[in-house]
Every structure is written in C-alpha cells, then in structure tokens.
Design a protein around this motif. Structure first.
Motif, PDB file in Angstrom:
ATOM      1  N   GLN A  27     -18.206  20.483 -33.973  1.00 35.35           N
ATOM      2  CA  GLN A  27     -17.344  19.970 -34.801  1.00 35.35           C
ATOM      3  C   GLN A  27     -16.165  20.668 -34.913  1.00 35.35           C
ATOM      4  OE1 GLN A  27     -19.257  18.226 -38.077  1.00 35.35           O
ATOM      5  NE2 GLN A  27     -17.384  18.316 -39.591  1.00 35.35           N
ATOM      6  N   ILE A  28     -14.961  20.214 -35.101  1.00 37.15           N
ATOM      7  CA  ILE A  28     -13.614  20.978 -35.274  1.00 37.15           C
ATOM      8  C   ILE A  28     -13.565  21.332 -36.532  1.00 37.15           C
ATOM      9  CG2 ILE A  28     -11.303  20.801 -35.413  1.00 37.15           C
ATOM     10  CD1 ILE A  28     -11.903  20.879 -32.636  1.00 37.15           C
ATOM     11  N   VAL A  29     -13.129  22.849 -36.972  1.00 35.88           N
ATOM     12  CA  VAL A  29     -13.068  23.228 -38.104  1.00 35.88           C
ATOM     13  C   VAL A  29     -11.427  23.163 -38.558  1.00 35.88           C
ATOM     14  CG1 VAL A  29     -13.003  25.485 -39.558  1.00 35.88           C
ATOM     15  CG2 VAL A  29     -14.640  25.129 -37.730  1.00 35.88           C
ATOM     16  N   PRO A  30     -10.970  22.416 -39.657  1.00 36.11           N
ATOM     17  CA  PRO A  30      -9.660  22.298 -39.796  1.00 36.11           C
ATOM     18  C   PRO A  30      -9.107  23.241 -40.232  1.00 36.11           C
ATOM     19  CG  PRO A  30     -11.277  20.884 -41.337  1.00 36.11           C
ATOM     20  CD  PRO A  30     -12.140  21.590 -40.383  1.00 36.11           C
ATOM     21  N   ASN A  31      -7.687  23.490 -40.252  1.00 33.39           N
ATOM     22  CA  ASN A  31      -7.148  24.715 -40.845  1.00 33.39           C
ATOM     23  C   ASN A  31      -6.774  24.295 -42.170  1.00 33.39           C
ATOM     24  OD1 ASN A  31      -4.592  23.114 -40.926  1.00 33.39           O
ATOM     25  ND2 ASN A  31      -4.034  23.745 -38.822  1.00 33.39           N
ATOM     26  N   SER A  32      -6.048  25.383 -42.762  1.00 35.85           N
ATOM     27  CA  SER A  32      -5.837  25.251 -44.399  1.00 35.85           C
ATOM     28  C   SER A  32      -4.836  24.249 -44.716  1.00 35.85           C
ATOM     29  CB  SER A  32      -5.289  26.630 -44.694  1.00 35.85           C
ATOM     30  OG  SER A  32      -4.048  26.798 -43.794  1.00 35.85           O
ATOM     31  N   GLU A  33      -4.402  23.709 -43.540  1.00 35.73           N
ATOM     32  CA  GLU A  33      -3.491  22.232 -43.881  1.00 35.73           C
ATOM     33  C   GLU A  33      -4.142  21.052 -43.673  1.00 35.73           C
ATOM     34  OE1 GLU A  33       0.722  22.536 -42.433  1.00 35.73           O
ATOM     35  OE2 GLU A  33      -0.066  24.200 -41.258  1.00 35.73           O
ATOM     36  N   GLY A  34      -5.447  21.287 -43.339  1.00 38.55           N
ATOM     37  CA  GLY A  34      -6.405  20.062 -43.127  1.00 38.55           C
ATOM     38  C   GLY A  34      -6.259  19.503 -42.074  1.00 38.55           C
ATOM     39  N   ARG A  35      -5.333  20.247 -40.808  1.00 39.34           N
ATOM     40  CA  ARG A  35      -5.431  19.906 -39.628  1.00 39.34           C
ATOM     41  C   ARG A  35      -6.185  20.236 -38.414  1.00 39.34           C
ATOM     42  NH1 ARG A  35       1.177  19.144 -39.027  1.00 39.34           N
ATOM     43  NH2 ARG A  35       1.359  18.341 -41.013  1.00 39.34           N
ATOM     44  N   LYS A  36      -6.507  19.656 -37.400  1.00 46.53           N
ATOM     45  CA  LYS A  36      -7.399  20.019 -36.466  1.00 46.53           C
ATOM     46  C   LYS A  36      -6.855  21.135 -35.508  1.00 46.53           C
ATOM     47  CE  LYS A  36     -10.771  16.301 -36.694  1.00 46.53           C
ATOM     48  NZ  LYS A  36     -11.349  15.117 -35.822  1.00 46.53           N
ATOM     49  N   LEU A  37      -5.628  20.875 -35.225  1.00 48.90           N
ATOM     50  CA  LEU A  37      -4.901  21.774 -34.260  1.00 48.90           C
ATOM     51  C   LEU A  37      -3.918  22.767 -35.112  1.00 48.90           C
ATOM     52  CD1 LEU A  37      -3.970  19.302 -31.659  1.00 48.90           C
ATOM     53  CD2 LEU A  37      -6.023  20.733 -31.820  1.00 48.90           C
ATOM     54  N   THR A  38      -3.800  23.766 -34.713  1.00 49.14           N
ATOM     55  CA  THR A  38      -2.925  24.730 -35.416  1.00 49.14           C
ATOM     56  C   THR A  38      -1.893  25.166 -34.361  1.00 49.14           C
ATOM     57  OG1 THR A  38      -4.453  25.709 -36.595  1.00 49.14           O
ATOM     58  CG2 THR A  38      -2.725  27.189 -36.242  1.00 49.14           C
ATOM     59  N   PRO A  39      -0.495  25.080 -34.457  1.00 50.11           N
ATOM     60  CA  PRO A  39       0.298  25.510 -33.248  1.00 50.11           C
ATOM     61  C   PRO A  39       0.143  26.923 -32.996  1.00 50.11           C
ATOM     62  CG  PRO A  39       1.444  24.333 -35.234  1.00 50.11           C
ATOM     63  CD  PRO A  39       0.287  24.749 -35.532  1.00 50.11           C
ATOM     64  N   SER A  40       0.284  27.163 -31.659  1.00 44.87           N
ATOM     65  CA  SER A  40       0.346  28.532 -31.418  1.00 44.87           C
ATOM     66  C   SER A  40       1.910  29.254 -31.525  1.00 44.87           C
ATOM     67  CB  SER A  40      -0.221  28.835 -29.935  1.00 44.87           C
ATOM     68  OG  SER A  40      -1.299  28.143 -29.714  1.00 44.87           O
ATOM     69  N   VAL A  41       2.154  29.223 -32.605  1.00 46.26           N
ATOM     70  CA  VAL A  41       3.582  29.669 -32.855  1.00 46.26           C
ATOM     71  C   VAL A  41       3.635  30.654 -34.041  1.00 46.26           C
ATOM     72  CG1 VAL A  41       5.876  29.037 -33.856  1.00 46.26           C
ATOM     73  CG2 VAL A  41       4.486  27.400 -32.123  1.00 46.26           C
ATOM     74  N   ILE A  42       4.313  31.857 -34.103  1.00 44.88           N
ATOM     75  CA  ILE A  42       4.296  32.493 -35.154  1.00 44.88           C
ATOM     76  C   ILE A  42       5.794  32.958 -35.780  1.00 44.88           C
ATOM     77  CG2 ILE A  42       3.879  35.051 -36.053  1.00 44.88           C
ATOM     78  CD1 ILE A  42       1.769  35.147 -33.664  1.00 44.88           C
ATOM     79  N   GLN A  43       5.889  32.804 -36.980  1.00 43.88           N
ATOM     80  CA  GLN A  43       7.401  32.989 -37.588  1.00 43.88           C
ATOM     81  C   GLN A  43       7.245  34.222 -38.286  1.00 43.88           C
ATOM     82  OE1 GLN A  43       8.943  30.112 -40.265  1.00 43.88           O
ATOM     83  NE2 GLN A  43      10.792  30.686 -39.998  1.00 43.88           N
ATOM     84  N   PHE A  44       8.313  35.254 -37.955  1.00 41.01           N
ATOM     85  CA  PHE A  44       8.259  36.453 -38.670  1.00 41.01           C
ATOM     86  C   PHE A  44       9.479  36.354 -39.825  1.00 41.01           C
ATOM     87  CE2 PHE A  44       6.413  37.517 -34.752  1.00 41.01           C
ATOM     88  CZ  PHE A  44       5.667  38.357 -35.034  1.00 41.01           C
TER      89      PHE A  44
END
Ligand code: ADP
Ligand code: MG
Length: 748
Positions: A27-44
């Motif tokens: 089963q997918i573990v949702p992220n802290s926003e409740g979404r199944k996918l997390t963008p592979s993006v980082i903002q500094f």
C-alpha cells in the motif's frame, strides 16, 4: 516496531509504499500533504528546504532556488547545481529528498523505518546504483536492496494477475527515463526478467520540450515578439508546457488552450491540437518502439510471442502511447496497474523478501559473441499461457532480475595490436552472479607488481563505445615465478559490480584500490603501441593497462623481445682476451623468430634462459632458421626445455626427448614446445605433435636457447641469460576454454 518500505525514487515523482500489517498487501504511504506522490523537487528557500507541492509550484513558476530532475545525473561527480555558492551533486540532492521521504513516511506511519528497497531504472550503470545506495545511507536509510523499476512494476502486477508461462513486456516511460523489459512468469510465482533495454535520457521531459517549441512558435506568431531570445519569456512558456501536455491526455481533449500575459504585450492565447503535438513527437515514440524490438530480438522472440504489454510511468497516460503500442503488438496494452504507484508497490513487496543467492554463470557463444545462455528459462518452449489467478500471498511471488549491461574488461587481442572489450558476464544474465578467472602472471622483482583492471559496461567490442565504469588496481602481488592470479567479477543483487583477486591458493583477497578512470581514455581506441608495452615495465600501473593481456583468456606464448643481454661477465675467460661491450653475435629472438647474425663467432655465447617452477604450464612457439649459422661452421643452436633438447647446425638436426630423437628437422621449421600442467612435455613441429612425455622429477626447469661454438660449451649459456622476464614479456592465462569460468568463484 519498525517497518520496511519500498521507495520509488523517480526523476519527477517519488513514492513510498509498505506492506499493510492487516491486509498483508502493499500500500502507498501518503505524504504529509496526504498525497500518494511527492514531486522530486527541492526548493532552497532562505536556508530552509522546501518539498512537496509548494516546491513543485515554485519550480513550475521558474523560481531559481528550485532543483529538479537531478536523477538524470546520478552517479556523476560533477555538481548538479550551486545554491548560495555551495555545490550539490545529484547524489547529495537525492539524499536530501530521501531523508524527506523517510521522515514524511515515518510521521504518516507513526513508526520508524528500518530498511528500504529502492528502485532505479533497469538501465542504471553500477556507478549510478552505488550513488543511489550512498544517498540513501546518508539519509539514514538502511538499503535492503536496489531493484529495477520495471521489475517492481511487474511484481505489483503479477501479484493480482499471475499467468504462468506469460511473457510480459513492461513499457515504462517516466519523466526522464525509458525502460523496456521483458519478464516471464514461471512456475511457482517465479518472475524472471529476460531482457531489458532503456534510454535514461528519454522521458516525459522530452515531450515537454517539444511542447515548449510548439508553444513558443505559436506565441511568436501570435504576438510578433521574439520569445526564443528572451530567457525570461522562454521560462514562462517552459513552466506551462507540461500542463498543456497533460491537458491533451484527458479523454476527448483534441485541443488545449494556453494563455500567457507577456510583459509589454498583454494577454496572448494560442491553441495546440493533439494532432500537432503527436506529429511533432512521433520520432520520440519510434525511439521507444525500436528498443521494444531490440528487447524481443535479444530474447529470440517475435512480436506475437508477447502475451501482453504492461504500461508503467506517468508518460504512458499520453493517449498516443497505448495507441502506438496497440498498433505495434496488435493488442491493447494493459493498464491494470496505476502507472504512478506500481513501482513503489512492487518495491514494498520486495522489502518483505529475502535476497536471492548467486546464480552460476551461463554463457554461450553466438556468432563469436558471448551471450547469456537462456536455454533453461523455458521461455522459448511455447508452453501455453495458463489462466490468470490472484496469488493470495506475497510469499508465493519471487523475483529474479537480470543485468542490463554486459560486464567486460579492456583486453588486448591475440595479435596484440588492438584493445577490445572482453565480455565476462553477458547482458541480460540473471543476477546476482559471479565469475572467476585464473591468469598466469609473471611478476617482476624490479617493480611493484600491480595489475590494472578497466571494467566496462556495454556490449560493444570497442571499449570506447562502452561505459568505462571503474579502474581497479590489484596490489600486493608477491613476486614469484609464474604465479596464478584469480580474479572474481560479480554483479551483486543490486546490480553493482565488485572485483576481487587472490594469488595462487590464498584464501584472503589481495588489496584492490579503485582509481579514477583517466580523463583521456582515447588510448584504448588506438592501436596498441609497443612503447606502451615497454613503459609498463617501469610503471606499475601502466603494466595493467598494457598488460591487460593478463586478463585476456588466451594462452600466450612467451615473448623473447626486449631480452636483456647480460654481458660476458668474465672477460679473462674470453678466448681472444678482447674486451667488448656489445655481443658480437646476436640472436634476435622474439615470439615468432629466432635468427642468428654475427661475426667473430668463437668469441661469444649468447642465449636466453628462463626458469619455471615445477607445476607451471608453459609454451614456447617460434620459427627457427639455423641456415644463418653457415658462415660460422661448427657452431650450433642449443635448445632445451627440461626433457626436450636439440643441437642444430646450419643443416638442421635432431630434436630429442629425454635423449631420444623424436624428429629430424631442416634448418627452417616452426617449433612449439610445451609443458602442461600435469607435467607433460610436448614437441610440435610444423603443426604436428612429434613426441610427448611425462617428466619424472619436480625440480625447476630451465628453458634455454643459445648459440654454442667450439670450446664454449653449453654451461657458458649461464653467462648470457635473461635476468628477468617480466610480466610484460611472458603472459599466459587460461588455457583454451574461453567460455566458462575456469575456477570456482568464492564467497565474499
Ligand atoms: P518518473 O518515474 O521518471 O519520476 P513518472 O512515472 O512519475 O516519472 O512520470 C512522470 C512523467 O509523466 C512526467 O513527465 C509527467 O509529465 C508525465 N505525466 C504524468 N501524468 C501525465 C498525463 N496525464 N499526461 C501526460 N503526461 C503525464
Ligand atoms: Mg518512475
């Protein structure tokens, strides 16, 4: 309690999955926003790291403090970006993302993560896989295993749709990479990958770039602005390309509108039709199609043998993808798995499993090229595909992956004029796998005995068309006569390469250091130069480069070139009492020829001598011409190799074995003398074996070629012998069978 997870570390999106303890299903573990996918993006952002949709939006808006698609440069030492003057490699960025994914999932699960299975494109080379492992470890994750994305997706699919004997083509088109893999469903839930190909610079981003081109052209047309030359305007269009592309994927969306407000112009609206987009990207699809055919070709299958095509990766949502594949395969591709989630789910399944043990090397030679012997896979047996069933337990499913790239080493060909890729483990071989090879290695007492191994990944015969993955240097080789070095090459469960070496029957590995692959490797595309060989004598490292003969599995005759003549050491013994520096008689000896030139022959004795230990195998091959002795009557060529001996005049003479003549030769003939491992001597003349005999004693054996004249008898040969035949001059290896490992692999 702590849990194991599977992580799909994607170029554009990442996802985490685990095995639900209640349902025992992935089963997918949702992220802290409740979404199944997390963008592979980082903002500094002002020293703070931002992830998730906020980072994605900033990235789409063209903020320059965002980084994305860093997976494309995985394994490279070059910085991928600079933030506030600090350089970050892809590995470091991936580590930051993995730490975020880990912490997010831990918060969501309310538990700590013990270990992870992480997926990578099947096409990833060893260095990229290693970088992925290091990135995870730096993020505080213990890596249980690295598996290939298409295989993970096939696991997730197979769990619910098992069809024994089915061959499934997994077509995985993601954001930055394309992989196509043929998997086979065997008996007992065994899923094995058969062949895999890919292009890790082809993905959704390339479709975005084409969309950007279309939009820029349309907006330029509409507004009369010169957008292409303006960095800021380009980045506005760039940010919207992906969105327009996705709009066109929706059912019945045959055209999409894009509107932009350009500074100094105002609002502009253009329309892109699906047809326009598909026409401008058709060549990209053809590139994927060509790889599908290549995979089938390698597996020896026809299009009709493919049971089904499974779609994986977000880019397979573009309607032209299934349409293209349906045309090609004559059947509608499967969309049974969620293309964004299947990879993470499969990784979670794998996280509940033990790792496989090492497979034995199975190689055969087809058209002179080493390939994987797949005769035991049952793939080509055309068994009928059984009815679909749900495997109701993860325990019933197992995975055996294959290597995407052949592993080879740079070697010198038999003619010693060219470098080539000597394949050790062919592509598409089940992994983990090991192969061990023995090499006879002639050490020097003058230099450090080191052996360089250039490891290649790729199928091409030309080393420069392959990836030179590593340079390893085996060190600590002890000086002894005719030692054996065993080299073990492995692909581990993760598809990472390891090299180990041992000397003779030692049970500990020799030290090996890894060095950077030299920046300039053009030498491997050029003919092998003889000065390269000579250099090797003094420079330990070079030895290996040049002396990759040591890893050519051909039996090499001893080479008498570069013979170091020792001066007549006791001048007062000299019949004429003359002092001289240069030998007056030259025997020019190399592997092909022994010739005699000279004058004043009574002054000199010359020859070559080499001592070999009792259990060595040994082979000398040369063309001999004794007619050149004729101006010096009474002189003769003395030959000896233990039991084999001869005294040949300008007219030729007898070849003796243990004192008995086995052949009478003319002045010109081709001679091969050998001592094989069990102590068997052989003489071959002009290609015909004339005698063979076992030796009785276990004493060292001297090999000598010398010119003898008059009173200067054979014992004087010891005044003129080769003091050191370095490994450069004498390289022998595996005897004849090139296609099987010639020694038992050993465990780590
Ligand atoms: P990766 O594994 O490389 O991270 P994914 O499998 O998550 O990639 O796929 C991401 C890619 O899929 C992106 O290029 C994205 O634009 C594309 N994509 C996602 N949804 C759609 C869609 N509905 N239509 C077209 N492309 C899509
Ligand atoms: Mg993916």
């Amino acid at each position: 309690m702590s849990v194991s997870v599977g992580i799909d570390l994607g170029t554009t999106f990442s996802a985490v999955a685990y095995i639900d303890p209640q349902t025992k299903l992935p089963q997918i573990v949702p992220n802290s926003e409740g979404r199944k996918l997390t963008p592979s993006v980082i903002q500094f952002l002002d020293g703070e790291l931002i992830f998730g949709s906020e980072a994605q939006e900033s990235y789409n808006a063209g903020e320059d403090d965002c980084v994305a698609t860093f997976k494309r440069e995985m394994g490279s030492d070059r910085p991928y970006c600079f933030v506030d003057g600090k350089a970050y490699t892809s590995e470091e960025l991936s580590s930051l993302l993995l730490r975020h994914l880990k912490e997010d999932a831990e918060a969501s699960l309310g538990d700590t993560i013990k270990e992870a299975v992480i997926t990578v494109p099947a096409y990833f080379y060893s260095r990229e896989r290693e970088a992925t492992i290091r990135a995870a470890e730096a993020a505080g994750l213990r890596v249980k295993k690295i598996i290939d994305e298409p295989n993970a997706a096939a696991m997730a699919y197979g769990l619910n749709h098992w069809r024994e004997n089915a061959s499934i083509m997994v077509y995985d088109l993601g954001g930055g990479t394309f992989d196509v893999t043929l998997v086979h469903m065997g008996k007992n839930g065994e899923l094995s990958t058969i062949t895999t190909r890919g292009n890790h610079k082809l993905g959704g981003r390339d479709w975005d770039a084409r969309m950007e081109d279309i939009l820029i052209a349309k907006f330029e047309n509409e507004t009369g602005l010169s957008i292409r030359d303006d960095h800021e305007l380009v980045s506005i269009v760039n940010g919207m390309s992906e969105g327009v592309k996705k709009q066109l994927s929706a059912q019945n969306m045959l055209a999409a509108k894009a509107s932009v407000s350009f500074p100094g112009y105002g609002n502009a609206v253009v329309t892109v039709t699906r047809k326009e987009f598909e026409d401008s990207t058709a060549d990209l699809l053809d590139r994927t199609g060509a790889l599908c055919l290549a995979v089938l070709d390698e597996a020896g299958l026809a299009i009709g043998d493919v049971t089904d095509v499974l779609l994986v990766g977000g880019s397979t949502r573009m309607p032209q993808v299934p349409a293209y594949l349906q045309k090609m395969f004559g059947k509608k591709p499967l969309s049974h798995v969620n293309p964004d989630e299947a990879v993470a789910l499969g990784a979670a399944i794998q996280s509940s499993k033990d790792n496989e043990s090492y497979a034995t090397l199975a190689v055969r030679v087809v058209d002179g090229k080493k390939t994987t012997d797949r005769s035991k896979t049952g793939l080509n047996s055309h068994l009928s595909v059984k009815a679909e069933k749900k495997l109701n337990s993860l325990g019933l499913l197992s995975l055996r992956e294959t290597t995407a790239h052949a592993m080879g080493v740079i070697a010198i060909n038999d003619e010693e004029n060219r470098y080539y890729n000597e394949i050790i483990i062919p592509a598409n071989h089940p992994r983990p796998v090991r192969a061990a090879k023995r090499f006879r290695f002639y050490t020097s007492n003058k230099a450090n005995n080191e052996l360089a191994i250039y490891v290649l990944q790729g199928d091409s015969e030309n080393p420069l068309d392959c990836q030179i993955t590593y340079k390893y240097v085996v060190t600590g080789i002890k000086h002894k006569t005719g030692t054996v070095i065993k080299i073990q090459y492995s692909y581990d469960v993760n598809g990472v390469i390891h090299i180990q070496a041992r000397q003779d029957d030692d049970t500990v590995d020799l030290p090996i250091r890894r060095e950077n692959v030299p920046a300039d490797i053009s030498v491997f595309g050029q003919p092998v130069k003889s000065e390269n060989k000579d250099q090797g004598f003094n420079v330990g490292l070079q030895l290996g480069v040049i002396n990759t003969q040591s890893v050519v599995h051909k039996y090499k005759p001893i080479t008498f070139s570069n013979v170091e003549w020792v001066k007549y050491d006791n001048v007062s013994d000299h019949p004429n009492g003359d002092e001289f520096d240069e030998p007056k008689v030259h025997i020019i000896a190399n592997e092909e020829n022994i010739e005699f030139h000279g004058y004043n022959i009574s002054e000199m004795n010359e020859g070559v001598k080499y001592t070999i230990s009792p259990f060595d195998d040994f082979e000398i091959e040369c063309d001999i011409n004794t007619s050149t002795i004729s101006p010096h009557p009474g002189g003769y060529l003395e030959i000896s190799l233990g039991l084999i001996s001869a005294q040949l005049t300008e007219n030729g003479g007898d070849i003796l074995m243990d004192g008995v003549s086995v052949a009478t030769v003319d002045p010109c003939f081709h001679l091969k003398m050998s001592l094989t491992k069990g102590g068997q001597y052989e003489v071959e003349i002009d290609g015909k074996t004339v005698g063979s005999k076992f030796k009785a004693s276990t004493n060292d054996v001297d090999v000598r070629f010398g010119f003898v004249h008059g009173s200067h008898y054979c014992h004087l040969l010891s005044h003129a012998y080769v003091t050191d035949i370095s490994m450069m001059q004498a390289v022998a290896g595996e005897t004849d069978d090139d296609d099987s490992p010639d020694t038992e692999p050993w465990d780590d």
